[in-house]
Design a protein around this motif. Sequence first.
Motif, mmCIF file in Angstrom:
data_model
loop_
_atom_site.group_PDB
_atom_site.id
_atom_site.type_symbol
_atom_site.label_atom_id
_atom_site.label_comp_id
_atom_site.label_asym_id
_atom_site.label_seq_id
_atom_site.Cartn_x
_atom_site.Cartn_y
_atom_site.Cartn_z
ATOM 1 N N PHE A 41 5.626 22.110 -3.373
ATOM 2 C CA PHE A 41 5.826 21.853 -1.938
ATOM 3 C C PHE A 41 5.027 20.665 -1.391
ATOM 4 N N THR A 42 4.468 19.855 -2.248
ATOM 5 C CA THR A 42 3.803 18.627 -1.810
ATOM 6 C C THR A 42 4.193 17.499 -2.753
ATOM 7 N N PHE A 43 4.201 16.267 -2.228
ATOM 8 C CA PHE A 43 4.509 15.116 -3.063
ATOM 9 C C PHE A 43 3.273 14.699 -3.856
ATOM 10 N N ASN A 44 3.453 14.544 -5.164
ATOM 11 C CA ASN A 44 2.401 14.062 -6.049
ATOM 12 C C ASN A 44 3.019 13.150 -7.103
ATOM 13 N N THR A 45 2.188 12.327 -7.712
ATOM 14 C CA THR A 45 2.674 11.338 -8.681
ATOM 15 C C THR A 45 2.890 11.970 -10.046
ATOM 16 N N LEU A 46 4.054 11.705 -10.634
ATOM 17 C CA LEU A 46 4.362 12.122 -11.996
ATOM 18 C C LEU A 46 4.511 10.868 -12.847
ATOM 19 N N TYR A 47 3.804 10.803 -13.955
ATOM 20 C CA TYR A 47 3.833 9.654 -14.861
ATOM 21 C C TYR A 47 4.760 9.968 -16.039
ATOM 22 N N VAL A 48 5.523 8.946 -16.463
ATOM 23 C CA VAL A 48 6.535 9.156 -17.503
ATOM 24 C C VAL A 48 6.456 8.031 -18.533
ATOM 25 N N LYS A 49 6.601 8.399 -19.805
ATOM 26 C CA LYS A 49 6.771 7.426 -20.879
ATOM 27 C C LYS A 49 7.734 8.019 -21.900
ATOM 28 N N VAL A 50 8.260 7.154 -22.783
ATOM 29 C CA VAL A 50 9.167 7.606 -23.836
ATOM 30 C C VAL A 50 8.557 7.242 -25.179
ATOM 31 N N GLU A 51 8.486 8.207 -26.061
ATOM 32 C CA GLU A 51 7.965 7.975 -27.412
ATOM 33 C C GLU A 51 9.133 7.909 -28.390
ATOM 34 N N SER A 52 9.221 6.811 -29.136
ATOM 35 C CA SER A 52 10.276 6.660 -30.148
ATOM 36 C C SER A 52 9.689 6.944 -31.523
ATOM 37 N N SER A 53 10.509 7.509 -32.407
ATOM 38 C CA SER A 53 10.085 7.805 -33.776
ATOM 39 C C SER A 53 11.325 7.881 -34.653
ATOM 40 N N ILE A 54 11.117 8.117 -35.949
ATOM 41 C CA ILE A 54 12.253 8.182 -36.869
ATOM 42 C C ILE A 54 12.029 9.302 -37.874
ATOM 43 N N GLY A 55 13.120 9.916 -38.319
ATOM 44 C CA GLY A 55 13.042 10.953 -39.335
ATOM 45 C C GLY A 55 12.772 12.330 -38.774
ATOM 46 N N THR A 56 12.924 13.330 -39.639
ATOM 47 C CA THR A 56 12.740 14.711 -39.215
ATOM 48 C C THR A 56 11.285 15.043 -38.904
ATOM 49 N N GLN A 57 10.370 14.228 -39.402
ATOM 50 C CA GLN A 57 8.957 14.447 -39.140
ATOM 51 C C GLN A 57 8.428 13.563 -38.021
ATOM 52 N N ILE A 97 6.003 4.525 -16.402
ATOM 53 C CA ILE A 97 6.462 4.389 -15.022
ATOM 54 C C ILE A 97 6.020 5.632 -14.261
ATOM 55 N N ASN A 98 6.109 5.611 -12.944
ATOM 56 C CA ASN A 98 5.734 6.786 -12.173
ATOM 57 C C ASN A 98 6.570 6.861 -10.902
ATOM 58 N N PHE A 99 6.626 8.033 -10.343
ATOM 59 C CA PHE A 99 7.306 8.254 -9.073
ATOM 60 C C PHE A 99 6.712 9.486 -8.418
ATOM 61 N N GLU A 100 6.953 9.652 -7.136
ATOM 62 C CA GLU A 100 6.474 10.802 -6.389
ATOM 63 C C GLU A 100 7.531 11.913 -6.442
ATOM 64 N N VAL A 101 7.088 13.125 -6.741
ATOM 65 C CA VAL A 101 8.018 14.248 -6.817
ATOM 66 C C VAL A 101 7.430 15.436 -6.073
ATOM 67 N N GLN A 102 8.296 16.144 -5.357
ATOM 68 C CA GLN A 102 7.891 17.382 -4.689
ATOM 69 C C GLN A 102 8.611 18.534 -5.365
ATOM 70 N N PRO A 103 7.916 19.264 -6.254
ATOM 71 C CA PRO A 103 8.559 20.396 -6.929
ATOM 72 C C PRO A 103 8.676 21.584 -5.987
ATOM 73 N N PHE A 104 9.644 22.455 -6.239
ATOM 74 C CA PHE A 104 9.600 23.768 -5.634
ATOM 75 C C PHE A 104 8.761 24.646 -6.548
ATOM 76 N N PHE A 105 8.545 25.874 -6.203
ATOM 77 C CA PHE A 105 7.585 26.664 -6.964
ATOM 78 C C PHE A 105 8.075 26.941 -8.379
ATOM 79 N N ASN A 106 7.141 26.914 -9.315
ATOM 80 C CA ASN A 106 7.452 27.138 -10.717
ATOM 81 C C ASN A 106 6.423 28.116 -11.291
ATOM 82 N N TYR A 107 6.821 29.374 -11.466
ATOM 83 C CA TYR A 107 5.898 30.377 -12.019
ATOM 84 C C TYR A 107 5.880 30.214 -13.532
ATOM 85 N N VAL A 108 4.820 29.607 -14.047
ATOM 86 C CA VAL A 108 4.762 29.219 -15.458
ATOM 87 C C VAL A 108 4.041 30.254 -16.318
#
Length: 378
Positions: free
Chosen positions: A122-138, A148-159
């Motif tokens: 219920f509040t806006f906060n910064t979420l940071y994102v990156k993508v990791e590339s790899s190869i093979g089953t391991q 990159i980053n952006f502001e996101v306001q989540p609804f409640f998440n009971y984790v």
Amino acid sequence: MKKILKFKVLLLAVISLGFFLNSCEDDTSVFTVTETQAITLADLPFTMIELDASNPGNPAITFNWNEADFGQQASENYRVIVSSDDAFTNPIIATSVVGTTSATLSVNELNSAAGLAGLPPFTFNTLYVKVESSIGTQNGLPVSSNTINFEVQPFFNYVFEDFYLVGNGTSADWNNNNNNPPLFRDAENGNLYSYTGFFTKGGGGFDDGRFKILELRGQWQPQWGTATAEGSDDIEASGDIAGNPGTQADDPGRFGVASDGYYTFTINFSSNTYTMNTFNDAGAATFTSMTLQGSGVGSDTAFTQSSFDTHLWFINSVNLQPGDLQVMTNAGSSWAGSTSFSGVATEGGGSIPVVVQDDYEVWFNDLTGDYIMIPLNL
């Protein structure tokens, strides 16, 4: 004739030797990959996003990046990783894809990732994102993209996960839906749970005084118990745990007590271990009533005292809203903690915060001050 015969034999030997040497040549192909240059995660066309709980399946966000190059014609792996800080102290894998250079998260998926990363609702906060590339089953040769980053306001998440007692050593007996008492979750370590209370040995036989742990009331699986098979599960004060289906396909053994009394049962899902120790309840205060009070509850609500264990109190359902709570005893003392959902209350403590409105099941242990508030609809 002899010379011609010798020539034919010699020629055959030379041909055979050539065939043998040719067949021994190493024609193994060498598969060589090289580390890719860091891929580029594209900027987003917006800077803020508010998540709507009423449409959890709708697309929320799409990430795009260029293709990694490992020097081979093979599908690349990509993992979209999010965090609440740019150092990725607590990295959360939001999704994984293979052989494609984009990934779309639904509203629910983005909300879950943001919650697991530690962003409050219920509040806006910064979420940071990156993508990791790899190869093979391991996932070999992993290389991370830019951030990159952006502001996101989540609804409640009971984790959190909740766990319940079942067995003839407990008030629920071997009934998986009998107001089974929950374990109390540690406020700092979400994998550590404990329960201090009365356990009975019942008839005193080998199969008496036993219990297991359920993840859902009304369902026998998932269930947790000892790593020793049932029938060979002697009562031990500590040991390893096992679960169906957490660690195996068959049901685990049973925890247990050797005699009636108060015990502290602790279970750690990080180390998959447990302890069962006697608890000295001598001199513990005796209360005749408990009331839940504060701005987080519409009106003062009475707890029910367990008839099996007089130090255990519960409210099966009460509507709570954002605000503060305290537990008031019949002696006039006020107990509270400082963490939402679970924690340890102390006499004269501050207040238990309610962060989201819902109907809650509330349990309080006056021996230890442990409390847990389980939302019923989130």
